[in-house]
Design a protein around this motif. Structure first.
Motif, PDB file in Angstrom:
ATOM      1  N   THR A   1       5.028   1.585   9.163  1.00  0.00           N
ATOM      2  CA  THR A   1       5.389   1.974  10.526  1.00  0.00           C
ATOM      3  C   THR A   1       4.530   1.187  11.515  1.00  0.00           C
ATOM      4  N   GLY A   2       4.984   1.152  12.769  1.00  0.00           N
ATOM      5  CA  GLY A   2       4.186   0.513  13.806  1.00  0.00           C
ATOM      6  C   GLY A   2       2.857   1.205  13.999  1.00  0.00           C
ATOM      7  N   GLY A   3       2.842   2.535  13.835  1.00  0.00           N
ATOM      8  CA  GLY A   3       1.588   3.286  13.950  1.00  0.00           C
ATOM      9  C   GLY A   3       0.599   2.900  12.876  1.00  0.00           C
ATOM     10  N   SER A   4       1.097   2.582  11.685  1.00  0.00           N
ATOM     11  CA  SER A   4       0.221   2.107  10.610  1.00  0.00           C
ATOM     12  C   SER A   4      -0.396   0.767  10.980  1.00  0.00           C
ATOM     13  N   VAL A   5       0.435  -0.124  11.522  1.00  0.00           N
ATOM     14  CA  VAL A   5      -0.057  -1.448  11.914  1.00  0.00           C
ATOM     15  C   VAL A   5      -1.164  -1.325  12.957  1.00  0.00           C
ATOM     16  N   ARG A   6      -1.032  -0.347  13.849  1.00  0.00           N
ATOM     17  CA  ARG A   6      -2.043  -0.164  14.902  1.00  0.00           C
ATOM     18  C   ARG A   6      -3.421   0.119  14.305  1.00  0.00           C
ATOM     19  N   LYS A   7      -3.461   0.761  13.144  1.00  0.00           N
ATOM     20  CA  LYS A   7      -4.733   0.995  12.449  1.00  0.00           C
ATOM     21  C   LYS A   7      -5.098  -0.189  11.555  1.00  0.00           C
ATOM     22  N   GLN A   8      -4.099  -0.745  10.882  1.00  0.00           N
ATOM     23  CA  GLN A   8      -4.358  -1.812   9.905  1.00  0.00           C
ATOM     24  C   GLN A   8      -4.926  -3.067  10.541  1.00  0.00           C
ATOM     25  N   TYR A   9      -4.370  -3.468  11.690  1.00  0.00           N
ATOM     26  CA  TYR A   9      -4.758  -4.787  12.196  1.00  0.00           C
ATOM     27  C   TYR A   9      -6.212  -4.820  12.657  1.00  0.00           C
ATOM     28  N   LYS A  10      -6.742  -3.698  13.089  1.00  0.00           N
ATOM     29  CA  LYS A  10      -8.148  -3.655  13.485  1.00  0.00           C
ATOM     30  C   LYS A  10      -9.054  -3.756  12.255  1.00  0.00           C
ATOM     31  N   VAL A  11      -8.674  -3.032  11.195  1.00  0.00           N
ATOM     32  CA  VAL A  11      -9.426  -3.110   9.940  1.00  0.00           C
ATOM     33  C   VAL A  11      -9.397  -4.537   9.398  1.00  0.00           C
ATOM     34  N   LEU A  12      -8.215  -5.126   9.384  1.00  0.00           N
ATOM     35  CA  LEU A  12      -8.065  -6.476   8.834  1.00  0.00           C
ATOM     36  C   LEU A  12      -8.880  -7.493   9.617  1.00  0.00           C
ATOM     37  N   VAL A  13      -8.833  -7.426  10.933  1.00  0.00           N
ATOM     38  CA  VAL A  13      -9.593  -8.379  11.753  1.00  0.00           C
ATOM     39  C   VAL A  13     -11.084  -8.268  11.476  1.00  0.00           C
TER      40      VAL A  13
ATOM     41  N   TYR B   1      -9.081   0.985   5.771  1.00  0.00           N
ATOM     42  CA  TYR B   1      -7.855   1.631   6.250  1.00  0.00           C
ATOM     43  C   TYR B   1      -7.645   2.898   5.428  1.00  0.00           C
ATOM     44  N   ASP B   2      -7.422   4.022   6.106  1.00  0.00           N
ATOM     45  CA  ASP B   2      -7.315   5.306   5.410  1.00  0.00           C
ATOM     46  C   ASP B   2      -5.873   5.726   5.127  1.00  0.00           C
ATOM     47  N   GLY B   3      -4.929   4.801   5.357  1.00  0.00           N
ATOM     48  CA  GLY B   3      -3.542   5.128   5.084  1.00  0.00           C
ATOM     49  C   GLY B   3      -2.823   5.814   6.224  1.00  0.00           C
ATOM     50  N   TYR B   4      -3.435   5.824   7.412  1.00  0.00           N
ATOM     51  CA  TYR B   4      -2.804   6.510   8.549  1.00  0.00           C
ATOM     52  C   TYR B   4      -1.383   6.008   8.785  1.00  0.00           C
ATOM     53  N   THR B   5      -0.476   6.954   8.932  1.00  0.00           N
ATOM     54  CA  THR B   5       0.922   6.666   9.233  1.00  0.00           C
ATOM     55  C   THR B   5       1.406   7.706  10.224  1.00  0.00           C
ATOM     56  N   VAL B   6       2.294   7.302  11.101  1.00  0.00           N
ATOM     57  CA  VAL B   6       2.887   8.266  12.032  1.00  0.00           C
ATOM     58  C   VAL B   6       4.388   8.047  12.072  1.00  0.00           C
ATOM     59  N   CYS B   7       5.109   9.150  12.040  1.00  0.00           N
ATOM     60  CA  CYS B   7       6.563   9.125  12.160  1.00  0.00           C
ATOM     61  C   CYS B   7       6.955  10.035  13.317  1.00  0.00           C
ATOM     62  N   PRO B   8       7.236   9.464  14.502  1.00  0.00           N
ATOM     63  CA  PRO B   8       7.744  10.301  15.589  1.00  0.00           C
ATOM     64  C   PRO B   8       9.197  10.669  15.283  1.00  0.00           C
ATOM     65  N   LEU B   9       9.393  11.798  14.623  1.00  0.00           N
ATOM     66  CA  LEU B   9      10.712  12.180  14.137  1.00  0.00           C
ATOM     67  C   LEU B   9      11.540  12.755  15.286  1.00  0.00           C
ATOM     68  N   ILE B  10      12.487  11.956  15.765  1.00  0.00           N
ATOM     69  CA  ILE B  10      13.376  12.405  16.836  1.00  0.00           C
ATOM     70  C   ILE B  10      14.305  13.462  16.262  1.00  0.00           C
ATOM     71  N   THR B  11      14.251  14.668  16.786  1.00  0.00           N
ATOM     72  CA  THR B  11      15.062  15.765  16.270  1.00  0.00           C
ATOM     73  C   THR B  11      16.196  16.150  17.217  1.00  0.00           C
TER      74      THR B  11
ATOM     75  N   VAL C   1       0.849  -1.182   0.000  1.00  0.00           N
ATOM     76  CA  VAL C   1       0.000   0.000   0.000  1.00  0.00           C
ATOM     77  C   VAL C   1       0.890   1.239   0.000  1.00  0.00           C
ATOM     78  N   PRO C   2       0.381   2.387  -0.464  1.00  0.00           N
ATOM     79  CA  PRO C   2       1.179   3.612  -0.409  1.00  0.00           C
ATOM     80  C   PRO C   2       1.539   3.949   1.039  1.00  0.00           C
ATOM     81  N   MET C   3       2.812   4.200   1.282  1.00  0.00           N
ATOM     82  CA  MET C   3       3.278   4.555   2.631  1.00  0.00           C
ATOM     83  C   MET C   3       2.935   3.410   3.611  1.00  0.00           C
ATOM     84  N   GLY C   4       2.750   3.723   4.855  1.00  0.00           N
ATOM     85  CA  GLY C   4       2.209   2.762   5.809  1.00  0.00           C
ATOM     86  C   GLY C   4       3.165   1.746   6.385  1.00  0.00           C
TER      87      GLY C   4
END
Length: 493
Positions: A403-415, A431-441, A398-401
C-alpha cells in the motif's frame, strides 16, 4: 508548499462534492482537529525538512519512478551532499495517484484528478532515464536499459511496482503495468459488457460507466430473480488488498442512491478464508457485510471468464486430510488441496487480477519463486543475496505491505540504511510491517484499518479503528493525496 497552500488544495477537492461536505464544514474540521493538524504538518514542505548532511559517495540507481522510487530519490537527494542518483522509468504518468482509482470508479473523482506527470516530480539534480530495465546483473553491479544501454551502480534500489496478470485468468487478455500502460490487450475483454477492473486507469474510468449501466439495468429489471454483481479476490498477494471490497461498497452505495439496491445481489468471492488477516478488522467487515445484505463465498479463486455468456468459473477449494506414503514407504496423514469448478452467471463483475513482479525482476537472481517479488530482509529491506541491492513498494517480498501507506514507512527506513551502507556501516533502521487500508465503506464513510506484522490494530489516532467514520473519509478523500503528492514525493512526509 505552505500549510495554507495545502489547506487550499484540500478545500478544492471538497468543493467538487458539496453534497457530501461543505467547504465550511471541512475547514472547521481541518483547523480544529488534532488528527487533521498532525497530517497536514507532516505534509507541508518545510515543516519536516531533511538537511543534506551526509558526505557519502557512490552512484545510486533506482529502477522505477512511481511513488516508492521517486519518493526515495527525493529523500536521498535531500540527505546526501552532491548525491549521484539516477531514476529509470518509462511511464510518463508513473507518479499518478493510484489510490484514487477507486474513487474514479465510484464516481467521486475524475481521471484528471489522479493523473500527474512524472517529469514534474523528478528532484532537482536527479538524472532520469526514460526507458525500461531489460536485464539485471547484480554480480557485476549493472543493469541494461532497453536492451542496449548499460548502467553501472554502487547501490541499486528496485521499486518497479507489480504487473497485473489478467492473462492468468482463462478468457481474459493482457499483462499490464500497475499504472495501466500498454493495456490495449486487456481492454479487449475488460472495460465492457459488465466486466470491469479498477486496477488500471482506463479500467477505473470504465468501472464507473459499468456501475451506471448496472443501475440503469436494475431500474429496467422486472424479473423475480436479482441481477448478479460479483467481486473477486485472487490467489496471489495484491496491492491495495481492500480495493475489491471498496468498489463493492461503492457499487452498493450507488444502487441505494438510485433506489434499486433490492434488485441486485452483491457477492464477494475471495480466494482466502477470511475477510481480513487481522481478526478485529475481519469481524468488523463481516458485520458491515451483514448490515448491507452482501453475500460472500470464501475459498473461490477466479480461473476463467466466458465473456460471451457472462459466466465466471471459480476454483472452489478446501483442504482435506488423506493418507499417503512418504519417501520411506511409511503411511502418513497429510493435508492436500481439493478443488472443484463452480460456474456463476454475472451481470456485473469486478475482477481483481493475480499480480506478480515484472518478469525482468522475477526471473533474475533478485526475485523469489512464484510471483517473483524481490527477496529481502523484511526489516532492513536489503536484498537477501546482494548487500548493495534494496527494494520497496509493491514489488518487495515482505509479508503484507503493498500500500502507499506502507511505502511512506518503508522509504525512510530504506534511505537511512542505504546511507549507512554507503558509509561502511551496518543498516540499523527497521521496517515493522506497517500497513494501512483506508477501507471505503460508503460515500462519506471510511474504516481506517492500520496494522503491522503483529496482525493487531495499530491506530495512529485515539479512535476505535474498526468503526466507519466520516472523519476518516475526509482524511482518505481530501488529505492523503496532498500528503502524497506534495509531501512524500518531496521526500519529507
Amino acid at each position: 508548499m505552505s500549510k495554507n497552500q495545502i489547506l487550499e488544495e484540500i478545500l478544492k477537492e471538497v468543493d467538487k462534492h458539496p453534497e457530501i461536505m461543505s467547504r465550511r464544514e471541512a475547514l472547521k474540521y481541518l483547523t480544529l482537529s488534532p488528527l487533521a493538524a498532525s497530517v497536514i504538518a507532516g505534509t507541508t514542505i518545510g515543516t519536516s525538512e531533511v538537511s543534506a548532511s551526509s558526505d557519502v559517495k557512490g552512484k545510486i540507481v533506482i529502477v522505477g519512478g512511481g511513488l516508492g522510487g521517486m519518493s526515495t530519490a527525493a529523500r536521498l537527494n535531500n540527505s546526501i551532499n552532491n548525491a549521484d542518483i539516477t531514476v529509470i522509468e518509462p511511464d510518463p504518468l508513473s507518479v499518478s495517484y493510484q489510490p484514487g482509482q477507486t474513487l474514479v470508479a465510484g464516481g467521486i473523482w475524475k481521471i484528471d484528478d489522479i493523473q500527474y506527470n512524472r517529469d514534474e516530480f523528478v528532484p532537482k539534480g536527479v538524472k532520469l532515464i526514460k526507458g525500461s530495465v531489460t536485464a539485471f546483473d547484480p554480480k557485476n553491479n549493472k543493469v541494461t536499459v532497453d536492451g542496449t544501454q548499460v548502467i553501472v551502480y554502487d547501490q541499486l534500489i528496485i521499486a518497479t511496482g507489480v504487473m497485473l496478470n489478467y492473462a492468468a485468468i482463462k478468457g481474459l487478455d493482457g499483462v499490464i503495468t500497475s499504472n495501466g500502460k500498454d493495456n490495449a490487450a486487456t481492454k479487449n475483454t475488460i472495460t465492457k459488457d459488465g466486466l470491469h477492473s479498477i486496477y488500471f486507469q482506463d479500467g477505473a474510468v470504465a468501472t464507473w460507466a459499468g456501475i451506471q449501466e448496472l443501475v440503469a439495468k436494475a431500474k429496467a429489471h422486472k424479473g423475480p430473480d436479482k441481477l448478479q454483481a460479483l467481486f473477486t479476490e485472487p490467489n496471489t498477494p495484491i496491492k491495495c488488498g481492500g480495493a475489491p471490497k471498496k468498489i463493492m461498497y461503492l457499487t452498493h452505495a450507488r444502487l441505494v442512491e438510485a433506489g434499486v439496491r433490492d434488485k441486485v445481489e452483491l457477492t464477494l468471492y475471495p480466494d482466502g478464508g477470511k475477510m481480513f488477516g487481522v481478526p478485529e478488522y475481519h469481524d468488523a467487515i463481516v458485520k458491515q457485510f451483514e448490515a448491507r445484505g452482501f453475500k460472500w463465498n470464501y475459498k473461490h479463486n477466479l480461473v476463467a471468464v466466458d465473456t460471451a455468456t457472462k459466466t465466471a468459473t471459480f476454483d472452489k477449494w478446501r483442504m482435506e486430510k488423506t493418507e499417503v506414503e512418504d519417501e520411506m514407504g511409511d503411511k502418513i496423514v497429510k493435508e492436500v488441496k481439493v478443488s472443484e469448478p463452480v460456474q456463476v452467471k454475472y451481470d456485473f463483475m469486478h475482477v481483481s487480477p493475480p499480480m506478480k513482479a515484472p518478469d525482468v525482476v522475477g526471473q533474475s537472481e533478485l526475485g523469489s519463486q512464484g510471483p517473483g517479488f524481490v527477496t529481502v530482509d523484511k526489516e532492513t529491506l536489503k536484498s537477501s543475496f546482494f548487500p548493495n541491492v534494496w527494494s520497496l513498494g509493491d514489488v518487495v517480498g515482505v509479508p503484507m505491505g503493498k500500500t502507499g501507506g506502507s511505502v511512506r514507512k518503508q522509504y525512510k527506513v530504506l534511505v537511512n540504511n542505504v546511507i549507512s551502507a554507503m558509509g561502511g556501516k551496518e543498516p540499523t533502521s527497521k521496517y515493522d510491517g506497517y500497513t494501512v487500508c483506508p477501507l471505503i465503506t460508503g460515500i462519506g464513510t471510511v474504516m481506517m484499518a492500520e496494522f503491522n506484522w503483529t496482525k493487531k490494530p495499530t491506530p495512529s489516532f485515539p479512535l476505535d479503528p474498526t468503526k466507519e467514520r466520516w472523519i476518516m473519509w475526509l482524511l482518505k478523500v481530501y488529505i492523503l493525496k496532498p500528503m502524497t503528492m506534495y509531501g512524500m514525493l518531496s521526500g519529507r512526509a
